[in-house]
Design a protein around this motif. Structure first.
Motif, mmCIF file in Angstrom:
data_model
loop_
_atom_site.group_PDB
_atom_site.id
_atom_site.type_symbol
_atom_site.label_atom_id
_atom_site.label_comp_id
_atom_site.label_asym_id
_atom_site.label_seq_id
_atom_site.Cartn_x
_atom_site.Cartn_y
_atom_site.Cartn_z
ATOM 1 N N GLU A 51 30.211 -4.688 -44.690
ATOM 2 C CA GLU A 51 28.927 -3.888 -45.420
ATOM 3 C C GLU A 51 27.345 -4.909 -45.445
ATOM 4 O O GLU A 51 26.998 -5.780 -45.071
ATOM 5 C CB GLU A 51 29.121 -4.321 -46.831
ATOM 6 C CG GLU A 51 30.211 -3.711 -47.297
ATOM 7 C CD GLU A 51 31.101 -4.071 -48.862
ATOM 8 O OE1 GLU A 51 29.702 -3.889 -49.587
ATOM 9 O OE2 GLU A 51 32.131 -3.719 -49.361
ATOM 10 N N VAL A 52 26.706 -4.207 -45.642
ATOM 11 C CA VAL A 52 24.578 -3.859 -45.682
ATOM 12 C C VAL A 52 25.194 -4.888 -45.853
ATOM 13 O O VAL A 52 25.217 -4.978 -47.677
ATOM 14 C CB VAL A 52 24.002 -2.314 -45.854
ATOM 15 C CG1 VAL A 52 22.808 -3.040 -46.207
ATOM 16 C CG2 VAL A 52 24.606 -1.836 -44.409
ATOM 17 N N PRO A 53 23.541 -6.133 -46.094
ATOM 18 C CA PRO A 53 23.237 -6.947 -47.104
ATOM 19 C C PRO A 53 23.537 -6.670 -47.774
ATOM 20 O O PRO A 53 21.859 -5.621 -47.932
ATOM 21 C CB PRO A 53 22.808 -8.213 -46.068
ATOM 22 C CG PRO A 53 22.460 -7.420 -45.289
ATOM 23 C CD PRO A 53 23.914 -6.513 -44.401
ATOM 24 N N GLY A 54 22.650 -7.047 -49.105
ATOM 25 C CA GLY A 54 21.825 -6.895 -50.588
ATOM 26 C C GLY A 54 22.961 -6.756 -51.861
ATOM 27 O O GLY A 54 22.163 -6.583 -52.700
ATOM 28 N N LEU A 55 24.168 -7.090 -51.577
ATOM 29 C CA LEU A 55 25.068 -7.476 -52.466
ATOM 30 C C LEU A 55 25.004 -8.414 -52.694
ATOM 31 O O LEU A 55 26.351 -8.430 -51.562
ATOM 32 C CB LEU A 55 25.663 -5.673 -53.035
ATOM 33 C CG LEU A 55 27.072 -5.881 -54.417
ATOM 34 C CD1 LEU A 55 26.275 -5.682 -55.528
ATOM 35 C CD2 LEU A 55 27.728 -4.915 -53.506
ATOM 36 N N PHE A 61 19.792 -7.742 -54.032
ATOM 37 C CA PHE A 61 19.066 -8.954 -53.600
ATOM 38 C C PHE A 61 18.401 -7.936 -52.496
ATOM 39 O O PHE A 61 18.803 -6.967 -51.686
ATOM 40 C CB PHE A 61 19.093 -9.688 -53.186
ATOM 41 C CG PHE A 61 19.982 -9.910 -51.567
ATOM 42 C CD1 PHE A 61 20.132 -10.424 -51.482
ATOM 43 C CD2 PHE A 61 21.732 -10.168 -52.016
ATOM 44 C CE1 PHE A 61 20.870 -10.439 -49.642
ATOM 45 C CE2 PHE A 61 22.474 -10.498 -50.834
ATOM 46 C CZ PHE A 61 21.862 -10.694 -49.700
ATOM 47 N N THR A 62 17.049 -7.803 -51.948
ATOM 48 C CA THR A 62 16.448 -7.092 -51.249
ATOM 49 C C THR A 62 16.675 -8.194 -50.003
ATOM 50 O O THR A 62 16.240 -9.720 -49.911
ATOM 51 C CB THR A 62 14.808 -6.935 -51.089
ATOM 52 O OG1 THR A 62 14.421 -7.703 -51.667
ATOM 53 C CG2 THR A 62 14.857 -5.984 -52.595
ATOM 54 N N ASN A 65 15.934 -3.820 -41.664
ATOM 55 C CA ASN A 65 16.819 -2.346 -41.907
ATOM 56 C C ASN A 65 17.496 -2.934 -41.868
ATOM 57 O O ASN A 65 18.156 -1.999 -40.238
ATOM 58 C CB ASN A 65 15.603 -1.550 -41.293
ATOM 59 C CG ASN A 65 15.888 0.069 -42.117
ATOM 60 O OD1 ASN A 65 17.064 0.306 -42.903
ATOM 61 N ND2 ASN A 65 15.243 0.973 -40.673
ATOM 62 N N TYR A 66 19.093 -2.721 -42.371
ATOM 63 C CA TYR A 66 20.216 -2.751 -41.642
ATOM 64 C C TYR A 66 20.897 -1.811 -41.991
ATOM 65 O O TYR A 66 20.553 -0.780 -43.106
ATOM 66 C CB TYR A 66 20.967 -3.773 -42.631
ATOM 67 C CG TYR A 66 20.722 -5.677 -42.197
ATOM 68 C CD1 TYR A 66 21.184 -6.176 -40.705
ATOM 69 C CD2 TYR A 66 19.822 -5.891 -42.645
ATOM 70 C CE1 TYR A 66 20.686 -6.863 -40.735
ATOM 71 C CE2 TYR A 66 19.462 -7.264 -42.755
ATOM 72 C CZ TYR A 66 20.070 -7.722 -41.718
ATOM 73 O OH TYR A 66 19.271 -9.204 -41.533
ATOM 74 N N ILE A 67 22.457 -1.139 -41.307
ATOM 75 C CA ILE A 67 22.437 0.278 -41.394
ATOM 76 C C ILE A 67 24.307 0.334 -41.169
ATOM 77 O O ILE A 67 24.725 -0.871 -40.483
ATOM 78 C CB ILE A 67 22.237 1.265 -40.229
ATOM 79 C CG1 ILE A 67 22.676 1.172 -39.159
ATOM 80 C CG2 ILE A 67 21.044 1.846 -40.694
ATOM 81 C CD1 ILE A 67 22.057 1.781 -38.329
ATOM 82 N N THR A 68 25.198 0.509 -41.629
ATOM 83 C CA THR A 68 26.530 0.703 -41.596
ATOM 84 C C THR A 68 26.893 1.404 -40.298
ATOM 85 O O THR A 68 26.581 3.173 -40.241
ATOM 86 C CB THR A 68 27.680 1.490 -42.789
ATOM 87 O OG1 THR A 68 27.039 0.635 -43.721
ATOM 88 C CG2 THR A 68 28.719 1.039 -42.317
ATOM 89 N N PRO A 69 27.281 1.082 -39.594
ATOM 90 C CA PRO A 69 28.217 1.054 -37.849
ATOM 91 C C PRO A 69 29.078 3.137 -38.141
ATOM 92 O O PRO A 69 29.527 2.808 -39.197
ATOM 93 C CB PRO A 69 29.173 0.839 -37.577
ATOM 94 C CG PRO A 69 29.395 -0.182 -37.999
ATOM 95 C CD PRO A 69 28.245 -0.337 -39.225
ATOM 96 N N GLN A 70 29.065 4.106 -37.463
ATOM 97 C CA GLN A 70 28.943 5.153 -38.151
ATOM 98 C C GLN A 70 30.750 4.998 -38.201
ATOM 99 O O GLN A 70 31.700 5.799 -38.523
ATOM 100 C CB GLN A 70 29.071 6.819 -37.533
ATOM 101 C CG GLN A 70 27.712 6.808 -38.442
ATOM 102 C CD GLN A 70 27.237 8.303 -37.524
ATOM 103 O OE1 GLN A 70 27.787 8.926 -36.926
ATOM 104 N NE2 GLN A 70 25.889 8.994 -38.185
#
Length: 348
Positions: free
Chosen positions: A170-174, A190-191, A195-200
């Motif tokens: 998962e994208v970091p931040g939780l 948290f921030t 700029n991360y994204i989840t691969p499709q």
């Protein structure tokens, strides 16, 4: 253009020789840097193309640093297999009009899937760490990496802090917190600086398919000159870590094993109507000569000489190895397989 295709076909045919592939797929220790360089030189000269020492050094530096970059930036250890598949997909594009050679590459594809497809994440991590340990002291600057700002002036790579995260993560931040029963009881966000994204989707591990991962594909979107430079740390390493040039039994055993690996590979020599050509990876011949003079001797991968031609026992052993393999009919001007291999080793 026809000559270029001939060279590519010769090199690829040699690389994917059935006996050679069988040896590579046997469980074994990682090769030393000298053994790998000997193997690389042998493959590079498997056609009528010739490179002198400086151009060969430059080509080898580019190959090792490019692969180090790909292994280092793999999102997850298993993606090393996708990088390898990207390499093979590119090779297949070169030989799409040569069905016989294409079958050799496809067979290697199938072997890779069979041997490595079922490995666990931990096993792939061990492979990745082993490769990174092999490359850890190599910090050679490459112009394409410097221009793209993925390599620093000291030869070390820049790791990205943005982009797609590994598949299955998962994208970091939780942050999730659980009680002793395994139930989630609290979430905290948290921030991040990236700029991360989840691969499709996940890249395909099949014989044909979209690999998704771009590592291992063509590095050149436009034509540009590639330069390799020794970083300061590499120069210091070369001056302080001189290898013992005295022959030792372990080194000779390793080279003898390599001789078996290379026994099935033909080095093409220009003959008859064939015209050989020399590949120069520098702008001018003078630049090439200067590079050869300034390169530290310790990084030229010279190996110990093995005078097998003067030892009847070793000569007979190499003759036996050559006789076991299915080798194309040599040209009348070609020397014996054992002598040809030893001549290559003596020239390094």
């Amino acid at each position: 253009m026809h000559l270029v295709f001939t060279v590519m076909n010769d090199i690829i045919t040699t690389m994917f020789n059935k006996k050679f592939m069988e040896e590579l797929f046997k469980p074994q220790e990682l090769y030393s840097k000298k053994a790998l360089r000997t193997l690389y030189d042998r493959l590079a000269h498997a056609s009528i193309m010739r490179l002198n020492q400086a151009s060969m050094d430059k080509l080898y530096d580019l190959m090792t640093m490019a692969f180090k970059y790909q292994v280092l930036l793999c999102p997850r250890p298993k993606d090393i297999l996708l990088v390898t598949f990207n390499h093979l997909d590119a090779i297949k594009d070169f030989i799409r009009d040569s069905p016989g050679i294409l079958n050799q590459v496809d067979e290697t594809f199938r072997q890779l899937i069979e041997v490595y497809g079922g490995l666990s994440a931990g096993e792939f991590q061990l492979i990745r760490q082993t490769l990174l340990l092999f490359f850890q002291d190599m910090h050679i600057r490459v112009s394409i990496f410097l221009k793209d700002k993925v390599q620093n002036s000291n030869g070390r790579f820049v790791l990205p802090i943005s982009g797609p995260v590994p598949w299955g993560t998962e994208v970091p931040g939780l942050i999730r917190m659980y009680n002793r029963n395994g139930d989630e009881v609290k979430r905290t966000e948290f921030t991040t600086d990236g700029n991360y994204i989840t691969p499709q989707r996940e890249g395909s591990f099949d014989l044909y398919g979209d690999r998704v991962l771009k590592l291992g594909t063509n590095m050149y979107s436009v034509s540009r000159q590639v330069e390799t430079h020794m970083s300061g740390s590499s120069k210091n390493l070369a001056s302080h870590a001189k290898e013992n040039v005295a022959p030792n039994p372990l080194a000779k055993e390793e080279l003898n094993f390599l001789a078996r690996l290379l026994g099935g590979l033909d080095i093409k020599k220009p003959g008859g109507s064939e015209t050989g050509f020399r590949l120069n990876l520098f702008t001018t011949d003078e630049e090439e000569e200067q590079a050869a003079l300034t390169r530290p001797e310790e990084l030229s991968y010279k190996v110990v000489n093995i005078e097998a031609t003067q030892d009847p026992g070793l000569r007979a052993e190499l003759a036996r190895i050559a006789g076991e393999l299915e080798v194309a009919e040599p040209s009348p001007a070609s020397s014996g397989k054992g002598e040809d291999l030893l001549a290559l080793m003596d020239g390094l």
